[in-house]
Scaffold this motif. Structure first.
Motif, PDB file in Angstrom:
ATOM      1  N   VAL A 163     -37.783  -7.075 -17.977  1.00 47.04           N
ATOM      2  CA  VAL A 163     -39.019  -6.899 -17.286  1.00 47.04           C
ATOM      3  C   VAL A 163     -38.889  -7.149 -15.857  1.00 47.04           C
ATOM      4  CG1 VAL A 163     -41.282  -7.243 -16.407  1.00 47.04           C
ATOM      5  CG2 VAL A 163     -40.703  -7.356 -19.021  1.00 47.04           C
ATOM      6  N   ALA A 164     -38.356  -8.182 -15.342  1.00 44.85           N
ATOM      7  CA  ALA A 164     -38.213  -8.516 -13.836  1.00 44.85           C
ATOM      8  C   ALA A 164     -36.634  -8.317 -13.419  1.00 44.85           C
ATOM      9  CB  ALA A 164     -38.491 -10.017 -13.713  1.00 44.85           C
ATOM     10  N   ASP A 165     -35.714  -8.374 -14.308  1.00 47.59           N
ATOM     11  CA  ASP A 165     -34.367  -8.586 -13.846  1.00 47.59           C
ATOM     12  C   ASP A 165     -33.563  -7.955 -14.981  1.00 47.59           C
ATOM     13  OD1 ASP A 165     -32.149  -8.343 -12.396  1.00 47.59           O
ATOM     14  OD2 ASP A 165     -32.590 -10.501 -11.361  1.00 47.59           O
ATOM     15  N   SER A 166     -33.429  -6.830 -15.193  1.00 48.59           N
ATOM     16  CA  SER A 166     -32.442  -6.250 -16.448  1.00 48.59           C
ATOM     17  C   SER A 166     -31.090  -6.618 -16.018  1.00 48.59           C
ATOM     18  CB  SER A 166     -32.747  -4.867 -16.546  1.00 48.59           C
ATOM     19  OG  SER A 166     -34.254  -4.506 -16.994  1.00 48.59           O
ATOM     20  N   VAL A 167     -30.522  -6.384 -14.999  1.00 49.21           N
ATOM     21  CA  VAL A 167     -29.026  -6.631 -15.030  1.00 49.21           C
ATOM     22  C   VAL A 167     -28.914  -7.559 -13.631  1.00 49.21           C
ATOM     23  CG1 VAL A 167     -26.851  -5.702 -14.847  1.00 49.21           C
ATOM     24  CG2 VAL A 167     -28.650  -4.325 -15.890  1.00 49.21           C
ATOM     25  N   PRO A 168     -28.989  -8.772 -13.701  1.00 45.39           N
ATOM     26  CA  PRO A 168     -28.873  -9.712 -12.532  1.00 45.39           C
ATOM     27  C   PRO A 168     -27.820  -9.946 -12.028  1.00 45.39           C
ATOM     28  CG  PRO A 168     -29.147 -11.058 -14.463  1.00 45.39           C
ATOM     29  CD  PRO A 168     -29.254  -9.469 -14.921  1.00 45.39           C
ATOM     30  N   ILE A 169     -27.494  -8.684 -11.343  1.00 42.98           N
ATOM     31  CA  ILE A 169     -25.989  -8.846 -10.444  1.00 42.98           C
ATOM     32  C   ILE A 169     -26.306  -9.598  -9.146  1.00 42.98           C
ATOM     33  CG2 ILE A 169     -26.677  -6.406  -9.592  1.00 42.98           C
ATOM     34  CD1 ILE A 169     -23.060  -7.881  -9.897  1.00 42.98           C
ATOM     35  N   ARG A 170     -27.556  -9.337  -8.441  1.00 43.59           N
ATOM     36  CA  ARG A 170     -27.709 -10.219  -7.187  1.00 43.59           C
ATOM     37  C   ARG A 170     -27.804 -11.772  -7.585  1.00 43.59           C
ATOM     38  NH1 ARG A 170     -30.657  -5.519  -6.755  1.00 43.59           N
ATOM     39  NH2 ARG A 170     -30.200  -4.086  -4.805  1.00 43.59           N
ATOM     40  N   LYS A 171     -28.189 -12.092  -8.397  1.00 47.06           N
ATOM     41  CA  LYS A 171     -28.361 -13.645  -8.795  1.00 47.06           C
ATOM     42  C   LYS A 171     -27.009 -13.885  -8.849  1.00 47.06           C
ATOM     43  CE  LYS A 171     -29.708 -17.713 -10.322  1.00 47.06           C
ATOM     44  NZ  LYS A 171     -29.936 -18.751  -9.525  1.00 47.06           N
ATOM     45  N   ALA A 172     -25.996 -13.424  -9.646  1.00 46.86           N
ATOM     46  CA  ALA A 172     -24.479 -13.760  -9.864  1.00 46.86           C
ATOM     47  C   ALA A 172     -24.072 -13.996  -8.560  1.00 46.86           C
ATOM     48  CB  ALA A 172     -23.939 -12.912 -10.706  1.00 46.86           C
ATOM     49  N   ILE A 173     -24.084 -12.923  -7.601  1.00 46.45           N
ATOM     50  CA  ILE A 173     -23.496 -12.898  -6.160  1.00 46.45           C
ATOM     51  C   ILE A 173     -24.243 -14.054  -5.251  1.00 46.45           C
ATOM     52  CG2 ILE A 173     -23.277 -11.617  -4.183  1.00 46.45           C
ATOM     53  CD1 ILE A 173     -23.387  -9.214  -5.816  1.00 46.45           C
ATOM     54  N   ALA A 174     -25.480 -14.323  -5.570  1.00 46.11           N
ATOM     55  CA  ALA A 174     -26.102 -15.279  -4.761  1.00 46.11           C
ATOM     56  C   ALA A 174     -25.561 -16.596  -5.214  1.00 46.11           C
ATOM     57  CB  ALA A 174     -27.571 -15.399  -5.098  1.00 46.11           C
ATOM     58  N   ASP A 175     -25.254 -16.833  -6.520  1.00 44.70           N
ATOM     59  CA  ASP A 175     -24.685 -18.132  -6.873  1.00 44.70           C
ATOM     60  C   ASP A 175     -23.168 -18.181  -6.752  1.00 44.70           C
ATOM     61  OD1 ASP A 175     -27.017 -18.975  -7.824  1.00 44.70           O
ATOM     62  OD2 ASP A 175     -26.543 -18.415  -9.972  1.00 44.70           O
ATOM     63  N   GLY A 176     -22.536 -17.337  -6.073  1.00 49.23           N
ATOM     64  CA  GLY A 176     -21.115 -17.308  -5.593  1.00 49.23           C
ATOM     65  C   GLY A 176     -20.252 -16.743  -6.124  1.00 49.23           C
ATOM     66  N   PHE A 177     -20.889 -15.776  -7.207  1.00 52.66           N
ATOM     67  CA  PHE A 177     -19.734 -15.083  -7.881  1.00 52.66           C
ATOM     68  C   PHE A 177     -19.762 -13.719  -7.314  1.00 52.66           C
ATOM     69  CE2 PHE A 177     -20.847 -18.818 -10.435  1.00 52.66           C
ATOM     70  CZ  PHE A 177     -19.771 -19.371 -10.966  1.00 52.66           C
ATOM     71  N   ASP A 178     -18.523 -13.520  -6.594  1.00 48.70           N
ATOM     72  CA  ASP A 178     -18.622 -12.250  -5.771  1.00 48.70           C
ATOM     73  C   ASP A 178     -17.969 -11.345  -6.693  1.00 48.70           C
ATOM     74  OD1 ASP A 178     -19.630 -13.132  -3.535  1.00 48.70           O
ATOM     75  OD2 ASP A 178     -17.749 -13.985  -2.995  1.00 48.70           O
ATOM     76  N   TYR A 179     -17.626 -11.499  -7.957  1.00 52.94           N
ATOM     77  CA  TYR A 179     -16.835 -10.559  -8.732  1.00 52.94           C
ATOM     78  C   TYR A 179     -17.177 -10.915 -10.003  1.00 52.94           C
ATOM     79  CZ  TYR A 179     -13.482 -10.335  -4.803  1.00 52.94           C
ATOM     80  OH  TYR A 179     -12.925 -10.118  -3.665  1.00 52.94           O
TER      81      TYR A 179
END
Length: 297
Positions: A163-179
């Motif tokens: 509902v809020a975040d179907s594919v949390p790509i921004r979260k992964a990047i924010a956590d330091g995972f650029d790839y």
């Protein structure tokens, strides 16, 4: 690889595709240090981290030979569309045991995405001490609006993470995972239609005590389409490696076991097909990270 994450989309029964992909990758001993799962992707995520090949398939598909997991009869029996007690209590503790010890020992961080019904925002839950809390997070992540009850985690009512975040790509990047490896359960070019006015009205009425959740439901499709645009840009930049179905997808509530079996094996075949390119992509990313370190030093 130290800076490669993995993001697993949900999609109900379409998650059987992800199960097939992951079972192949686990067979190749491909491991990443970080994974986020959403809805059915959360169930796939915990089995990936615990290293239990076939477990998700067994729970999603094979169990339907012996149990009524969802549908009208389940609603008559439990008042809800899915038999959540069966899936998140009986299965992990008895019929299809979940290896929590292996999960805890794994070096991979595992984030389970839920939607906080009070704020309408995504919550990313990590749990390595309490199996009940971890399963509660999985259950919340998989609890579809309108047809599933809210699940309390830490006293907070939660629902489907999609509902809020179907594919949390921004979260992964924010956590330091650029790839990131992104496993989707829809074909290339899929976008959601804007939510209908009737759905918006239903959400306002059904969740009148949770207005921010109702707003999140209204915005869900729009945000999903923005995420698809972002993933397309990142894929062009070589920052994500996308794995998706290459045949028509099953429905979210597919009941035909033969179709589900075929979709699982399609996922397995796609995993095998893309594996050489994935390994090459990961090697290139490792080289990029190494070069950056040399420049810094």
């Amino acid at each position: 690889m130290k800076k490669t994450g993995m993001i697993l989309e949900g999609g109900g029964q379409r998650g059987i595709f992800t199960s097939g992909v992951l079972d192949y990758l686990m067979g190749q001993k491909l491991a990443v240090p970080y994974v986020i799962g959403v809805s059915a992707g959360a169930c796939n995520a915990v089995d990936y981290v615990s290293g239990q090949i076939l477990r998700t398939k067994e729970c999603m598909l094979d169990a339907q030979l012996d149990y009524e997991l969802y549908g009208v009869r389940t609603m008559l029996k439990t008042k809800y569309f899915m038999n959540m007690d069966l899936i998140f209590d009986q299965f992990p503790n008895h019929d299809y045991p979940f290896d929590f010890k292996a999960y805890v020992k794994s070096p991979t961080r595992c984030l389970l995405t839920t939607t906080n019904c009070l704020t309408g925002r995504a919550e990313f839950i990590e749990e390595y001490r309490d199996q009940k809390r971890m399963m509660a997070a999985c259950r919340a992540s998989s609890s579809l609006p309108f047809v599933s009850p809210m699940v309390e985690v830490d006293g907070i009512p939660m629902l489907d993470g999609g509902v809020a975040d179907s594919v949390p790509i921004r979260k992964a990047i924010a956590d330091g995972f650029d790839y990131n490896i992104v496993i989707l359960t829809r074909g290339k070019g899929y976008y959601k239609k804007e939510s209908s006015s009737s759905t918006e009205k239903l959400a306002k009425i059904y969740y009148r005590r949770y207005p921010k959740l109702a707003r999140a439901l209204k915005m869900r499709n729009h945000i999903y389409n923005q995420q698809m645009d972002l993933i397309q840009r990142l894929e062009a930049q070589g920052r994500v490696f996308v794995i998706r179905p290459e045949i028509p997808c099953v429905s979210r509530t597919e009941r035909d076991l033969e179709k589900l079996e075929d979709f699982y094996w399609h996922g397995f075949a796609v995993g095998e097909k893309v594996y050489p390119a994935l390994k090459e992509w990961m090697a290139q990313r490792e080289e990029c990270v190494s070069r950056k370190r040399l420049l810094v030093h």
